[in-house]
Design an enzyme around this catalytic site. Structure first.
Site, PDB file in Angstrom:
ATOM      1  N   HIS A 203      13.160  17.078  10.034  1.00  0.00           N
ATOM      2  CA  HIS A 203      11.912  17.230   9.105  1.00  0.00           C
ATOM      3  C   HIS A 203      10.927  17.812  10.487  1.00  0.00           C
ATOM      4  CE1 HIS A 203       8.392  16.771   6.708  1.00  0.00           C
ATOM      5  NE2 HIS A 203       7.784  16.546   7.926  1.00  0.00           N
TER       6      HIS A 203
ATOM      7  N   ASP B  92       3.054   8.620  -2.831  1.00  0.00           N
ATOM      8  CA  ASP B  92       2.366   9.691  -1.649  1.00  0.00           C
ATOM      9  C   ASP B  92       1.752  10.784  -2.479  1.00  0.00           C
ATOM     10  OD1 ASP B  92       2.662  10.786   0.966  1.00  0.00           O
ATOM     11  OD2 ASP B  92       3.617  12.567   0.086  1.00  0.00           O
TER      12      ASP B  92
ATOM     13  N   ARG C 292      -6.473  11.405  -0.083  1.00  0.00           N
ATOM     14  CA  ARG C 292      -6.858  11.407   1.367  1.00  0.00           C
ATOM     15  C   ARG C 292      -7.517  12.814   1.390  1.00  0.00           C
ATOM     16  NH1 ARG C 292      -1.574  11.148   3.772  1.00  0.00           N
ATOM     17  NH2 ARG C 292      -2.347  11.889   5.837  1.00  0.00           N
TER      18      ARG C 292
ATOM     19  N   SER D 112       3.474   8.700   5.053  1.00  0.00           N
ATOM     20  CA  SER D 112       3.598  10.024   4.279  1.00  0.00           C
ATOM     21  C   SER D 112       5.019  10.654   4.404  1.00  0.00           C
ATOM     22  CB  SER D 112       2.663  10.783   4.133  1.00  0.00           C
ATOM     23  OG  SER D 112       2.590  11.846   3.327  1.00  0.00           O
TER      24      SER D 112
ATOM     25  N   LYS E 201       9.157  10.190   2.481  1.00  0.00           N
ATOM     26  CA  LYS E 201       9.891  11.162   1.694  1.00  0.00           C
ATOM     27  C   LYS E 201      11.399  11.117   2.265  1.00  0.00           C
ATOM     28  CE  LYS E 201       6.169  13.441   2.054  1.00  0.00           C
ATOM     29  NZ  LYS E 201       5.032  14.307   2.084  1.00  0.00           N
TER      30      LYS E 201
HETATM   31  N1  URA Z   1       2.726  16.217   5.800  1.00  0.00           N
HETATM   32  C1  URA Z   1       3.034  15.441   5.033  1.00  0.00           C
HETATM   33  O1  URA Z   1       4.018  14.926   4.362  1.00  0.00           O
HETATM   34  N2  URA Z   1       2.149  14.048   4.885  1.00  0.00           N
HETATM   35  C2  URA Z   1       0.932  14.144   5.612  1.00  0.00           C
HETATM   36  O2  URA Z   1       0.238  13.159   5.570  1.00  0.00           O
HETATM   37  C3  URA Z   1       0.683  15.169   6.595  1.00  0.00           C
HETATM   38  C4  URA Z   1       1.527  15.891   6.690  1.00  0.00           C
END
Ligand code: URA
Ligand code: CA
Length: 434
Positions: A82, A161, A168, A183, A187
């Site tokens: 990622h 999320d 947020r 977050s 994923k």
């Molecule tokens: N990328 C994400 O997937 N989540 C965040 O909170 C910030 C960047």
């Protein structure tokens, strides 16, 4: 359990239990807790922070809010990668076939998303016929067969999320390290990864603007991963100037092809080898990083990596001829060159501004409904540290409109030429594991 008490507890700097964190996420997703109470809790977390145990509990609560992809049907350790996001980041397109060419399974779930250019899937769709609308069963079969496949991210993945992120976004609580870390990690974990390699970017073109914050984020994510049984390594890499030379969609496919042939830009090649070697080591604990890197390097020059790319493209319906005939990729109607207006050293190429220029040409999405033009983008011919004479071409714009005055201005303002040779900044600042 009462939401009020949980907000008060965090406000006063105490540590929440896993039960309390699960309660918040479960009840919020079920619509039993209003946005204003969750907003208050997010703000309390923003100021008080979270321990690693709390962050790990939050990560897993988010994972459990939706579908968890079962990749156990794929042989071997599934390593995912990622990137926290940069400009012209072509690494996934290089890494997936490169790592797979050594027999390491790459089961890649990717998104489209917003940004200066499209996401990995948008870029791949620049290849005629290529599609990611496959079932989970087909996806698993393809990975077993070829070692690499890409599927679109399930809409059922980590729904908590999506809810938290929207909140947020409007409550000034995006930039909280435990919230960002949980977050991202939720994923990756919900996508079925056994092990995770993170590319945490730092610089003007990145989410994290300074090395301290990038290190904190990287450490938090690595600790969360290890806490929940996913071996995780993070590389902290520079995003001061765009990565590689291409910032676009079709042109990044072309750049990936060149890199997979061993003829790519130095920075993109180096970062791909570094990330790839970490992935191989996580998948095969008996290999040292040096050996892994050496083997990956050989795959770039012996034709195996580019062959794997072609196999992968064709297996998902794509036109494999683009590997040898890049002119079969979408091309823009016009090319405009931007020239150096003085002699000197290229001292800055401001990544986020060059990304914004690519977006103005149509390479990226501003809102989720914008349509991407796969053929346009910015191609750099010079990178930081190179000397240019007045009138040298520093970059080319590929556009489908003749009216590119504003884009050219933006580029000229953000490629800075100076008399002094700039200090060479490292591409990779740090590697963090356990
Ligand atoms: N990328 C994400 O997937 N989540 C965040 O909170 C910030 C960047
Ligand atoms: Ca690039």
């Amino acid at each position: 359990m009462r939401m009020y008490d949980i907000i008060e507890k965090k406000r006063d700097g105490h540590v929440l239990t896993t039960e309390e964190i699960n309660f918040v996420i479960e009840q919020y997703v079920a619509n039993h807790i209003p946005d204003y109470q969750v907003s208050a809790l997010l703000m309390a977390i923003y100021f008080q922070g979270m321990t690693i145990e709390e962050s790990a509990a939050l990560t897993m609560a988010i994972v459990h809010s939706g579908e968890e992809i079962d990749l156990s049907g794929i042989d071997g350790v599934k390593v995912d990668k990622h990137s926290t996001g940069g400009v012209g980041d072509t690494t996934t397109l290089v890494l997936a076939p490169l790592v797979a060419s050594l027999g390491v399974p790459v089961a890649k779930m990717s998104g489209r998303g917003l940004g200066h250019t499209g996401g990995t899937i948008d870029k791949l769709e620049a290849i005629k016929g290529f599609h990611v609308e496959i079932t989970n069963e087909q996806f698993i079969e393809l990975v077993n067969q070829n070692k690499v496949a890409v599927i679109g991210q399930s809409t059922q993945l980590a729904p908590a999320d999506k809810l938290l992120y929207s909140l947020r976004d409007v409550t000034a609580t995006v930039s909280s390290i435990p919230l960002i870390a949980s977050s991202i990690m939720s994923k990756k974990i919900a996508s079925g990864a056994n092990a995770i390699v993170l590319d945490v970017k730092v610089g003007t073109g990145a989410f994290m603007k300074n090395l301290d914050d990038a290190r904190k984020l990287a450490k938090t994510m690595v600790q969360i991963g290890n806490e929940v049984g996913r071996k995780t390594t993070a590389i902290i890499s520079s995003m001061e100037e765009p990565l590689g030379n291409a910032i676009g969609n079709a042109i990044e496919i072309q750049e990936a092809i060149e890199t997979l042939r061993g003829e790519g830009p130095e920075d993109l090649t180096e970062l791909s080898l570094e990330l790839g070697a970490e992935m191989v080591v996580l998948a095969d604990g008996s290999m040292t990083k040096e050996v892994a890197k050496q083997q990956l390097k050989e795959q770039l020059t012996n034709g195996k990596a580019i062959e794997m790319f072609k196999t992968f493209i064709e297996a998902q319906g794509g036109d494999g001829s683009i590997v040898d005939n890049v002119q079969n990729l979408p091309t823009a109607r016009y090319t405009f060159d931007v020239l150096a207006n003085e002699a000197g050293y290229v001292s800055h190429i401001v990544a986020n501004e060059i990304g914004a220029a690519a977006m103005m040409l149509g390479a990226g999405r501003e809102t989720k409904d914008s349509k991407i033009d796969l053929s346009v983008g910015v191609q750099l011919h010079k990178k930081v540290g190179e000397f240019v004479e007045k009138g040298d071409i520093i970059c080319s714009l590929y556009a489908n409109t003749e009216n590119t005055t504003k884009v050219k201005e933006k580029i000229s303002e953000n490629i800075i030429i100076s008399n002094d040779m700039p200090k060479k900044e490292p591409l990779i600042f740090d590697i963090i594991s356990s």
